[in-house]
Motif scaffolding. Structure first.
Motif, mmCIF file in Angstrom:
data_model
loop_
_atom_site.group_PDB
_atom_site.id
_atom_site.type_symbol
_atom_site.label_atom_id
_atom_site.label_comp_id
_atom_site.label_asym_id
_atom_site.label_seq_id
_atom_site.Cartn_x
_atom_site.Cartn_y
_atom_site.Cartn_z
ATOM 1 N N GLU A 1 1.010 -1.485 0.115
ATOM 2 C CA GLU A 1 0.109 -0.089 -0.067
ATOM 3 C C GLU A 1 0.866 1.223 0.071
ATOM 4 O O GLU A 1 0.478 2.161 -0.649
ATOM 5 N N LEU A 2 1.834 1.122 0.921
ATOM 6 C CA LEU A 2 2.798 2.402 0.710
ATOM 7 C C LEU A 2 3.474 2.595 -0.442
ATOM 8 O O LEU A 2 3.947 3.783 -0.894
ATOM 9 N N GLY A 3 4.014 1.472 -1.132
ATOM 10 C CA GLY A 3 5.045 1.569 -2.113
ATOM 11 C C GLY A 3 4.016 2.107 -3.403
ATOM 12 O O GLY A 3 4.605 2.653 -4.347
ATOM 13 N N ALA A 4 2.564 2.056 -3.348
ATOM 14 C CA ALA A 4 1.889 2.454 -4.209
ATOM 15 C C ALA A 4 1.892 3.921 -4.404
ATOM 16 O O ALA A 4 1.510 4.581 -5.450
ATOM 17 N N VAL A 5 2.118 4.547 -3.180
ATOM 18 C CA VAL A 5 2.212 6.078 -3.061
ATOM 19 C C VAL A 5 3.760 6.614 -3.387
ATOM 20 O O VAL A 5 3.841 7.578 -4.186
ATOM 21 N N MET A 6 4.664 5.914 -2.836
ATOM 22 C CA MET A 6 6.076 6.318 -2.794
ATOM 23 C C MET A 6 6.868 5.359 -2.724
ATOM 24 O O MET A 6 6.691 4.117 -2.215
ATOM 25 N N PRO A 7 8.094 5.354 -3.350
ATOM 26 C CA PRO A 7 9.156 4.287 -3.218
ATOM 27 C C PRO A 7 9.491 4.148 -1.794
ATOM 28 O O PRO A 7 9.677 5.091 -1.180
#
Length: 304
Positions: A135-141
């Protein structure tokens, strides 16, 4: 537009150097000294840093408020202004707060995030970690600290994540032998850099480490650059000599023999270099005048 730092090669390039961790500078009364913090950041960039790291422990996030922690991340990105990759770090927040942190970091111009989830009594569930990272990786690396789950993030978790999920890098805070096993496990799919000191990097360099967290890059970049130039030119004899002269002398000789707090000494070194001050926020201690005189003598002896 998708960040270029979803590309692991771009992250490797940015951390292929001594990387300074960013410590907020304080006035003696404990308030953050933003002007000195900016001076320290400019010193790092002028010294050749291609990445600037905010991290949970070294950046003293545990004595900052939530607001101050977010402001520090934003401030680093603002001062860097695209001249270096900025790695933002969370406090120990829940997942909903982590998603807000990721979105804010993206809006503030940071390039990677380190989500440092709480793990009280080993309560972080492996499946939950995988789901949260995606989920976080969909927002930022995302970059992970290997110590987030105590003795090292289980490699089985990393088997289930890749740059396609946004997990592009690991910073190893656990050390050996875990670090070598971690590096062998991930080096083909994400970037890796070692923690702390040049000799930690040498422990993993043969296994493919991309870079390392440097003590000296923060205030005396000529030291870290001399080591890096020796290492990258293949002069291992000189690289080891520099480790002995500066890293081992600082940690084994000066800090240990004088019974000093590592973080307090590093803070004092900002003052000796003229890019910050010795002060840390209460209840942490700061070096006394007498201890600062000893530190100044060490700095003078080393020709810094």
């Amino acid at each position: 537009m998708r960040s270029k730092y979803y590309d692991v090669a771009c992250v490797r390039e940015a951390i292929h150097c001594p990387v300074p961790s960013i410590v907020p500078q304080f006035f003696q009364n404990g308030e953050i000294d933003w002007k000195s913090t900016a001076n320290m950041l400019e010193n790092c960039i002028a010294g050749g840093a291609k990445a600037l790291l905010v991290t949970y422990g070294d950046s003293l996030l545990h004595i900052l408020s939530d607001r101050e922690a977010l402001e520090l991340n934003r401030f680093v990105a603002q001062v860097a202004g695209g001249r270096a990759m900025v790695i933002a770090c969370s406090k120990q927040w829940n997942h909903a707060e982590m998603l807000e942190f990721a979105q804010k970091s993206k809006e503030d111009g940071c390039d990677l995030i380190i989500p440092f989830y709480p793990n009280w009594c080993g309560g972080l569930d492996k499946d939950a970690v995988v789901a949260c990272m995606k989920e976080l990786g969909a927002v930022m690396p995302v970059m992970l600290l290997s110590c987030m789950m105590g003795g090292g993030i289980p490699l089985s978790i990393l088997d289930r994540l890749s740059a396609d999920d946004g997990l592009v890098a690991m910073k190893d805070d656990v050390g050996q032998p875990y670090g070598k096993n971690l590096l062998a496990h991930i080096r083909d799919k994400m970037a890796y850099f070692s923690g702390g000191r040049a000799f930690n990097f040498l422990d993993t360099a043969a296994y493919g480490a991309d870079g390392y967290l440097s003590v000296y890059a923060r205030m005396y970049p000529k030291v870290s650059n001399a080591f890096w130039n020796a290492y990258t030119s293949g002069d291992m004899k000189e690289a080891i000599a520099l480790v002995e002269k500066y890293d081992i002398a600082l940690f084994a000789d000066f800090i240990a023999k004088n019974g000093l707090d590592f973080s307090a000494v590093i803070q004092g070194m900002y003052e000796t270099a003229g890019v910050g001050s010795r002060w840390r926020r209460f209840p942490y201690s700061s070096l006394t005048d007498a201890q600062m005189e000893k530190l100044k003598a060490f700095v003078h002896e080393k020709g810094l």
